[in-house]
Design a protein around this motif. Structure first.
Motif, PDB file in Angstrom:
ATOM      1  N   GLY A  24       0.795  -1.224   0.000  1.00 27.23           N
ATOM      2  CA  GLY A  24       0.000   0.000   0.000  1.00 27.23           C
ATOM      3  C   GLY A  24       0.826   1.271   0.000  1.00 27.23           C
ATOM      4  N   THR A 140      -0.353  -9.944   8.849  1.00 22.59           N
ATOM      5  CA  THR A 140      -1.227  -9.736   7.698  1.00 22.59           C
ATOM      6  C   THR A 140      -2.601  -9.237   8.125  1.00 22.59           C
ATOM      7  OG1 THR A 140      -2.031 -12.030   7.692  1.00 22.59           O
ATOM      8  CG2 THR A 140      -0.045 -11.553   6.421  1.00 22.59           C
ATOM      9  N   PRO A 145      -2.550  -3.743   7.511  1.00 20.18           N
ATOM     10  CA  PRO A 145      -3.585  -2.708   7.383  1.00 20.18           C
ATOM     11  C   PRO A 145      -3.289  -1.463   8.217  1.00 20.18           C
ATOM     12  CG  PRO A 145      -4.584  -4.866   7.660  1.00 20.18           C
ATOM     13  CD  PRO A 145      -3.125  -5.030   7.927  1.00 20.18           C
ATOM     14  N   SER A 148      -0.618   0.469   6.492  1.00 15.68           N
ATOM     15  CA  SER A 148      -1.136   1.175   5.323  1.00 15.68           C
ATOM     16  C   SER A 148      -1.851   2.459   5.748  1.00 15.68           C
ATOM     17  CB  SER A 148      -2.100   0.263   4.560  1.00 15.68           C
ATOM     18  OG  SER A 148      -2.647   0.935   3.447  1.00 15.68           O
ATOM     19  N   SER A 242      -8.176  -3.766   1.557  1.00 16.44           N
ATOM     20  CA  SER A 242      -7.665  -4.011   2.911  1.00 16.44           C
ATOM     21  C   SER A 242      -8.541  -5.023   3.646  1.00 16.44           C
ATOM     22  CB  SER A 242      -7.602  -2.701   3.696  1.00 16.44           C
ATOM     23  OG  SER A 242      -6.671  -1.821   3.125  1.00 16.44           O
ATOM     24  N   LEU A 245      -7.733  -8.470   2.353  1.00 13.75           N
ATOM     25  CA  LEU A 245      -6.427  -8.908   2.864  1.00 13.75           C
ATOM     26  C   LEU A 245      -6.521  -9.323   4.329  1.00 13.75           C
ATOM     27  CD1 LEU A 245      -4.013  -6.296   1.222  1.00 13.75           C
ATOM     28  CD2 LEU A 245      -4.313  -8.701   0.603  1.00 13.75           C
ATOM     29  N   VAL A 246      -7.327  -8.599   5.097  1.00 13.57           N
ATOM     30  CA  VAL A 246      -7.531  -8.980   6.501  1.00 13.57           C
ATOM     31  C   VAL A 246      -8.236 -10.339   6.571  1.00 13.57           C
ATOM     32  CG1 VAL A 246      -8.806  -8.436   8.600  1.00 13.57           C
ATOM     33  CG2 VAL A 246      -7.537  -6.644   7.425  1.00 13.57           C
TER      34      VAL A 246
END
Length: 392
Positions: A24, A140, A145, A148, A242, A245-246
């Protein structure tokens, strides 16, 4: 599980956050250094390549050092590299700091994997590694996050400072929680470096390492290019990247936790169930990615299956490399990161084809298919809780 395992996981969390945080931050880095996003993107494979090289090199250099000293040296080097990256005005220097950070990360993981396996009974290696690797999965879920968001708010350099600062409690954790003894308390009985390196000529070890590399290549081949699947194919907004990805990270934590309880006594079950499900899961995601709810569910499940299978294969590498007590962790680290380098490179070649954004998902399918074809004749070895050469 011993407290030192959880303390080591703190450092792994910091390093995992660093490894994945650039996803990011690349546009801001490219703008700051007046380079293209593609050029800035070279920072990511630079880290992975550094991990591949640094794992055996770091383990070899630190094999006769006290574990506490070697782990502390690696984590402080990692922190210094991020501090240097945060203040540099040259892209070449930033690139160099990523390589140094990767070398330190690889050395740390190589020693930590071996140390984790020796802190518990032989039949609890899988659970110990699950605790250690949970640092990566939590990175991760939370670290990337949060990084980012921090980078967006205060700039990418703030994220580099944050990772460097996170290393300080990790260093204290190493000092307080890791025994000061040498990695081979029975030095006279320990194998020489040449003998440990000779284990790499064993076909069983090499094949298990290859399986780990293939599974990780499939994982990171798709994960690297998941953003356009979310925004273009599924039609969701950028903020959903995001979220997805979480979800993947949450699934990976579940997978590592569950597999950690099965990897020692029933590794064959994890592989026999997880492998075929992954083979079905990646193409299912490619076909159903235009349905947001289904896509999110599959991402969570694929994260769980990928990390369950990957962590189980890490355990198998350590079992097969039992006669290389100080280098075994580096073999596992190098194999996984070789996959992390190869997977995105292979997946990238499909983006310009008719498959488009879904090309990486089909690449992951192919990689898992190859892994299963290799695993089939090895099923009796993979199903065993111990390797023939395991040292109690």
């Amino acid at each position: 599980m011993p407290l030192p395992l959880y303390l080591l996981a703190v450092a792994v969390f910091a390093m995992g956050t660093s490894e994945f945080m650039l996803a990011g931050l690349l546009p801001d880095i490219a703008s700051d250094f007046d380079v293209s996003v593609g050029t800035a993107g070279a920072l990511t494979p630079a880290f992975a390549i550094g991990m591949v090289v640094g794992a055996p090199l770091g383990a070899a250099l630190a094999r006769n050092w006290p574990r506490r000293s070697s782990l502390l040296a690696f984590v402080l080097t990692f922190a210094a590299a991020h501090a240097a990256g945060a203040v540099t005005t040259g892209f070449t220097v930033l690139f160099a700091t990523r390589v140094v950070a990767a070398l330190a990360t690889a050395g740390f993981l190589a020693v930590a994997l071996t140390a984790a396996a020796t802190l518990v009974a032989p039949d609890k290696k899988g659970r110990a590694l699950a605790v250690l690797l949970s640092g990566t999965t939590v990175a991760t879920i939370a670290g990337v996050p949060a990084g980012s968001a921090l980078g967006t708010t205060l700039g990418w350099r703030a994220m580099f400072w944050a990772v460097a600062a996170l290393c300080l409690p990790a260093a204290l954790a190493v000092l307080e929680g890791v025994p000061a003894g040498r990695p081979r308390e029975k030095t006279a009985a320990g194998p020489a470096l040449r003998a440990e390196l000779a284990q790499l000529t064993r076909p069983r070890l090499l094949l298990v390492m290859l399986l780990g590399a293939l599974v990780n290549a499939a994982t990171f081949g798709s994960l690297t290019f998941l953003a356009p699947v979310v925004t273009d194919t599924a039609g969701l907004g950028e903020l959903w990247v995001s979220v997805v990805l979480v979800l993947f990270g949450a699934g990976s934590l579940v997978g590592v936790t569950v597999a950690g309880r099965l990897a020692d006594q029933r590794p064959g079950t994890v592989i026999a169930v997880g492998g075929p499900l992954l083979l079905a899961g990646w193409p299912a995601l490619a076909v159903l990615a235009d349905r947001p709810a289904v896509m999110c569910t599959l991402v969570f499940l694929l994260g769980a299956l990928s990390f369950a299978l990957g962590s189980t294969l890490v355990t198998r590498v350590l079992h097969e490399a039992a006669h290389a007590p100080t280098m075994a962790g580096s073999y596992a680290t190098a194999a996984l990161n070789a996959g992390a380098v190869a997977g995105p490179l292979l997946a990238a070649t499909t983006l310009g084809t008719t498959a488009g954004d879904l090309g990486p998902l089909w690449t992951s399918t192919l990689l898992i298919a190859v892994a299963l074809l290799i695993a089939w004749p090895l099923r009796s070895i993979l199903a065993s809780g111990r390797s023939a050469g395991f040292l109690p």
